[in-house]
Design an enzyme around this catalytic site. Structure first.
Site, PDB file in Angstrom:
ATOM      1  N   GLN A   1      22.515  25.858  -1.907  1.00 23.05           N
ATOM      2  CA  GLN A   1      21.185  26.475  -1.882  1.00 23.05           C
ATOM      3  C   GLN A   1      21.120  27.542  -0.794  1.00 23.05           C
ATOM      4  O   GLN A   1      20.591  28.638  -1.014  1.00 23.05           O
ATOM      5  CB  GLN A   1      20.113  25.409  -1.650  1.00 23.05           C
ATOM      6  CG  GLN A   1      20.014  24.434  -2.832  1.00 23.05           C
ATOM      7  CD  GLN A   1      19.095  23.268  -2.577  1.00 23.05           C
ATOM      8  OE1 GLN A   1      18.642  23.050  -1.454  1.00 23.05           O
ATOM      9  NE2 GLN A   1      18.816  22.501  -3.612  1.00 23.05           N
TER      10      GLN A   1
ATOM     11  N   ARG B   1      11.744  18.328   4.074  1.00 22.88           N
ATOM     12  CA  ARG B   1      13.161  18.719   4.044  1.00 22.88           C
ATOM     13  C   ARG B   1      13.457  19.907   4.965  1.00 22.88           C
ATOM     14  O   ARG B   1      12.612  20.775   5.188  1.00 22.88           O
ATOM     15  CB  ARG B   1      13.588  18.965   2.593  1.00 22.88           C
ATOM     16  CG  ARG B   1      13.468  17.651   1.822  1.00 22.88           C
ATOM     17  CD  ARG B   1      13.942  17.747   0.432  1.00 22.88           C
ATOM     18  NE  ARG B   1      15.359  18.045   0.345  1.00 22.88           N
ATOM     19  CZ  ARG B   1      15.976  18.320  -0.790  1.00 22.88           C
ATOM     20  NH1 ARG B   1      15.287  18.339  -1.909  1.00 22.88           N
ATOM     21  NH2 ARG B   1      17.255  18.575  -0.795  1.00 22.88           N
TER      22      ARG B   1
ATOM     23  N   LYS C   1      18.035  14.486   1.437  1.00 16.72           N
ATOM     24  CA  LYS C   1      17.808  14.848   0.026  1.00 16.72           C
ATOM     25  C   LYS C   1      16.382  14.433  -0.362  1.00 16.72           C
ATOM     26  O   LYS C   1      15.551  14.242   0.509  1.00 16.72           O
ATOM     27  CB  LYS C   1      18.864  14.183  -0.865  1.00 16.72           C
ATOM     28  CG  LYS C   1      20.263  14.744  -0.640  1.00 16.72           C
ATOM     29  CD  LYS C   1      20.374  16.153  -1.165  1.00 16.72           C
ATOM     30  CE  LYS C   1      21.730  16.762  -0.890  1.00 16.72           C
ATOM     31  NZ  LYS C   1      21.759  18.198  -1.184  1.00 16.72           N
TER      32      LYS C   1
ATOM     33  N   ASP D   1      25.164  15.013  -5.465  1.00 16.65           N
ATOM     34  CA  ASP D   1      23.985  14.461  -6.139  1.00 16.65           C
ATOM     35  C   ASP D   1      24.303  13.166  -6.885  1.00 16.65           C
ATOM     36  O   ASP D   1      23.409  12.529  -7.436  1.00 16.65           O
ATOM     37  CB  ASP D   1      23.414  15.492  -7.133  1.00 16.65           C
ATOM     38  CG  ASP D   1      22.797  16.680  -6.406  1.00 16.65           C
ATOM     39  OD1 ASP D   1      22.397  16.522  -5.241  1.00 16.65           O
ATOM     40  OD2 ASP D   1      22.721  17.765  -7.006  1.00 16.65           O
TER      41      ASP D   1
ATOM     42  N   GLY E   1      14.016  21.556  -3.998  1.00 13.88           N
ATOM     43  CA  GLY E   1      14.699  22.214  -2.881  1.00 13.88           C
ATOM     44  C   GLY E   1      15.360  23.508  -3.323  1.00 13.88           C
ATOM     45  O   GLY E   1      15.388  24.496  -2.579  1.00 13.88           O
TER      46      GLY E   1
ATOM     47  N   ARG F   1      19.025  29.303 -11.543  1.00 16.43           N
ATOM     48  CA  ARG F   1      19.583  30.639 -11.290  1.00 16.43           C
ATOM     49  C   ARG F   1      19.303  31.572 -12.465  1.00 16.43           C
ATOM     50  O   ARG F   1      18.979  32.738 -12.289  1.00 16.43           O
ATOM     51  CB  ARG F   1      21.081  30.516 -11.008  1.00 16.43           C
ATOM     52  CG  ARG F   1      21.328  29.901  -9.611  1.00 16.43           C
ATOM     53  CD  ARG F   1      22.615  29.133  -9.552  1.00 16.43           C
ATOM     54  NE  ARG F   1      22.924  28.653  -8.204  1.00 16.43           N
ATOM     55  CZ  ARG F   1      22.458  27.507  -7.670  1.00 16.43           C
ATOM     56  NH1 ARG F   1      21.651  26.723  -8.355  1.00 16.43           N
ATOM     57  NH2 ARG F   1      22.805  27.156  -6.436  1.00 16.43           N
TER      58      ARG F   1
ATOM     59  N   SER G   1      20.851  23.236 -11.880  1.00 22.11           N
ATOM     60  CA  SER G   1      21.254  24.303 -10.938  1.00 22.11           C
ATOM     61  C   SER G   1      21.445  25.630 -11.666  1.00 22.11           C
ATOM     62  O   SER G   1      20.981  26.675 -11.216  1.00 22.11           O
ATOM     63  CB  SER G   1      22.572  23.930 -10.254  1.00 22.11           C
ATOM     64  OG  SER G   1      22.372  22.866  -9.366  1.00 22.11           O
TER      65      SER G   1
ATOM     66  N   ARG H   1      18.905   9.058   0.884  1.00 23.20           N
ATOM     67  CA  ARG H   1      19.590   8.325  -0.190  1.00 23.20           C
ATOM     68  C   ARG H   1      20.557   7.260   0.317  1.00 23.20           C
ATOM     69  O   ARG H   1      20.936   6.368  -0.453  1.00 23.20           O
ATOM     70  CB  ARG H   1      20.297   9.306  -1.138  1.00 23.20           C
ATOM     71  CG  ARG H   1      19.298  10.026  -2.022  1.00 23.20           C
ATOM     72  CD  ARG H   1      19.925  10.958  -3.016  1.00 23.20           C
ATOM     73  NE  ARG H   1      18.914  11.439  -3.945  1.00 23.20           N
ATOM     74  CZ  ARG H   1      19.015  12.566  -4.644  1.00 23.20           C
ATOM     75  NH1 ARG H   1      20.096  13.317  -4.532  1.00 23.20           N
ATOM     76  NH2 ARG H   1      18.058  12.926  -5.464  1.00 23.20           N
TER      77      ARG H   1
HETATM   78  C1  S3P Z   1      21.840  22.561  -5.456  1.00 25.42           C
HETATM   79  C2  S3P Z   1      22.555  22.346  -4.321  1.00 25.42           C
HETATM   80  C3  S3P Z   1      22.651  21.041  -3.636  1.00 25.42           C
HETATM   81  C4  S3P Z   1      22.234  19.907  -4.560  1.00 25.42           C
HETATM   82  C5  S3P Z   1      20.957  20.223  -5.274  1.00 25.42           C
HETATM   83  C6  S3P Z   1      21.118  21.463  -6.132  1.00 25.42           C
HETATM   84  C7  S3P Z   1      21.802  23.911  -6.037  1.00 25.42           C
HETATM   85  O1  S3P Z   1      21.797  21.031  -2.506  1.00 25.42           O
HETATM   86  O2  S3P Z   1      22.097  18.717  -3.826  1.00 25.42           O
HETATM   87  O3  S3P Z   1      20.560  19.141  -6.101  1.00 25.42           O
HETATM   88  O4  S3P Z   1      21.332  24.070  -7.185  1.00 25.42           O
HETATM   89  O5  S3P Z   1      22.218  24.859  -5.359  1.00 25.42           O
HETATM   90  P1  S3P Z   1      22.292  21.576  -1.050  1.00 25.42           P
HETATM   91  O6  S3P Z   1      22.456  23.026  -1.153  1.00 25.42           O
HETATM   92  O7  S3P Z   1      21.171  21.176  -0.118  1.00 25.42           O
HETATM   93  O8  S3P Z   1      23.555  20.814  -0.763  1.00 25.42           O
END
Ligand code: S3P
Length: 455
Positions: free
Chosen positions: A180, A124, A356, A329, A96, A28, A24, A360
């Site tokens: 996200q 998704r 996801k 996660d 995602g 960014r 994550s 899951r």
């Molecule tokens: C993430 C946010 C989460 C997480 C994903 C990474 C991120 O998803 O499950 O693996 O880096 O912002 P969601 O925003 O769909 O909850």
């Protein structure tokens, strides 16, 4: 396609290992490097394919990057308005985070773009990110989902930004807790005329807020409310250097492995311990697990620590409410922990898991049953009957192209009564390219075979 063959552990897992840079945070860091002015440096250990998708997207829009021998990425940002129109659809792969964060940036551009992904990403839900971006004047459409009313999925057609060529202010109450979506909204706020206010139902991971703040963007947070003060933003992001902390989501596989393989003692070095990510660590402790945390300072406002995990006698736990978002996660690997804990572990309020990389809840119910663990699948979670005192039944598991399912199955294989096969395990490279090497370094016996059965 490769399979993993995991052998039951005959000895404890022992040693001290790193994990890849936090996926994550790296997304960014890479994206903001591309929007900053000048050369940034992102050192993140062995970055997985998801992060490479974000890097590839920047390349497709004219942002150059090179990789040093150390593995550090040097990214030459051209400022907030330095992206060039891509000449073909941008492939976000399985990621995602790539598709949703990029949407927030691309919606503010004067060129049109198309975002696509693999089969799993193409299923998704994307309306959650498109809706707030439209509300501030952006143009973003997707494929209408025939099964879910009002839902869209990739490919996403984004922009060009309609007249008056600038996004407006936004005040938005998010219906779903999603970092996200929150991040896409905040990133679009960098381009907006006016301020951005977001409120989340539950506080989700806050890496975007921390990094923007570290770069001098006027972002402030009060509990679940976040404000980006547009008029006070200079319009420029400075280039920066970051050593991305280890990914706690990857570390959790090792933490659980150490808990369930008798007499194990494992240290994981330099892991990011942002409190919005530590749900599993808290649950491990609640369930009687031994887990020590040794602070190691911080990196761009992200706390870092060494984690010390040791084999433990576990009792059942309960995951629900606010803790779910901080464990989102880690639910697959929590199921592995539950399988070795005395009593019935309950996981609830976790319906988000159904959208996801795979569903899951359903996938983990199948995995647990294949290992001979009794469990009940519920609409928003699972009830898992732990069996700590006998080996699990060796199994053949399909990864369903979900990296976290594949790694969870491999960890369960360590306490089975014979060799376990994890099919289509290539997906592990999404987040943890050196998973097998790391497990071997700790003493696990795992073989990699191609799907035809050769070595
Ligand atoms: C993430 C946010 C989460 C997480 C994903 C990474 C991120 O998803 O499950 O693996 O880096 O912002 P969601 O925003 O769909 O909850």
């Amino acid at each position: 396609m490769t399979d993993l063959v995991v052998y039951p552990s005959e000895r404890p897992l022992v040693g001290s290992v790193p994990v890849p840079g936090d996926k994550s945070i790296a997304h960014r860091a890479i994206l903001l490097s591309g929007l900053a002015s000048g050369k940034s440096r992102v050192l993140g250990g062995a970055l997985g394919e998801d992060n490479r998708a974000t890097l590839g997207a920047l390349r497709a829009m004219g942002i150059e990057s090179t990789e040093e021998e150390s593995g550090a990425l040097i990214i030459e940002g051209k400022g907030l308005y330095g992206l060039r129109a891509p000449t073909s659809p941008i492939d976000c792969g399985n990621s995602g985070t790539t598709i949703r964060l990029l949407s927030g940036v691309l919606v503010a551009q004067r060129f049109a773009s198309v975002l696509i992904g693999d089969a799993s990403l193409s299923r998704r839900p994307m309306e959650r990110v498109a809706k707030p971006l439209r509300l501030r004047g952006g143009r973003i459409e997707g494929r209408i989902d025939p099964k879910r009313v009002g839902e869209i999925t990739p490919p996403l057609q984004i922009g060009p930004l309609p007249q008056p060529n600038v996004l407006g202010p936004l005040e938005y109450d998010m219906p779903v807790a999603s970092a996200q979506v929150k991040s896409a909204i905040l990133l679009s706020g960098l381009y907006a005329d006016g301020s951005t206010y977001v409120r989340e139902p539950i506080v989700s991971r806050d890496h975007t807020e921390r990094m923007l703040h570290a770069l001098g963007v006027p972002v402030s947070t009060m509990a679940s409310m976040i404000q980006l003060d547009g008029p006070a933003f200079s319009g420029e992001l400075p280039a920066f250097s970051i050593e991305v902390p280890g990914d706690i989501s990857s570390a959790c596989f090792l933490i659980v492995a150490a808990q369930i393989v008798p007499q194990s003692r494992v240290t994981i070095r330099r892991v990011g311990v942002n409190p919005t990510r530590t749900g599993l660590a808290e649950l491990v402790r609640d369930m009687g697990g031994q887990l020590g945390i040794e602070a190691r300072g911080d990196e761009m406002s992200e706390p870092v620590a060494d984690l010390h995990a040791a084999a433990s006698e576990l009792r059942a736990g309960r995951l629900g409410g606010e803790l779910v978002t901080r464990t989102i996660d880690e639910v697959p690997i929590l199921c592995a922990l539950a399988a070795r804990a005395e009593g019935t572990t309950i996981i609830q309020d976790a319906a988000e898991l159904r959208v996801k990389e795979s569903d899951r809840i359903a996938t983990m119910a199948g995995v647990l049953r294949a290992f001979g663990v009794e469990c009940e699948e519920r609409p928003d979670g699972l009830a898992i009957q732990g069996a700590p005192n006998r080996p699990l039944k060796a199994a053949v598991i399909e990864s369903r192209d979900d990296h976290r399912i594949a790694m969870t199955a491999a960890i369960l294989g360590l306490v089975a009564d014979g060799p376990t096969r994890v099919r289509e395990a290539d997906c592990i490279a999404t987040s943890f390219p050196r998973f097998v090497g790391t497990m071997r370094a700790l003493g696990a016996r795992i073989e990699v075979e191609n799907a035809a059965g050769g070595a």
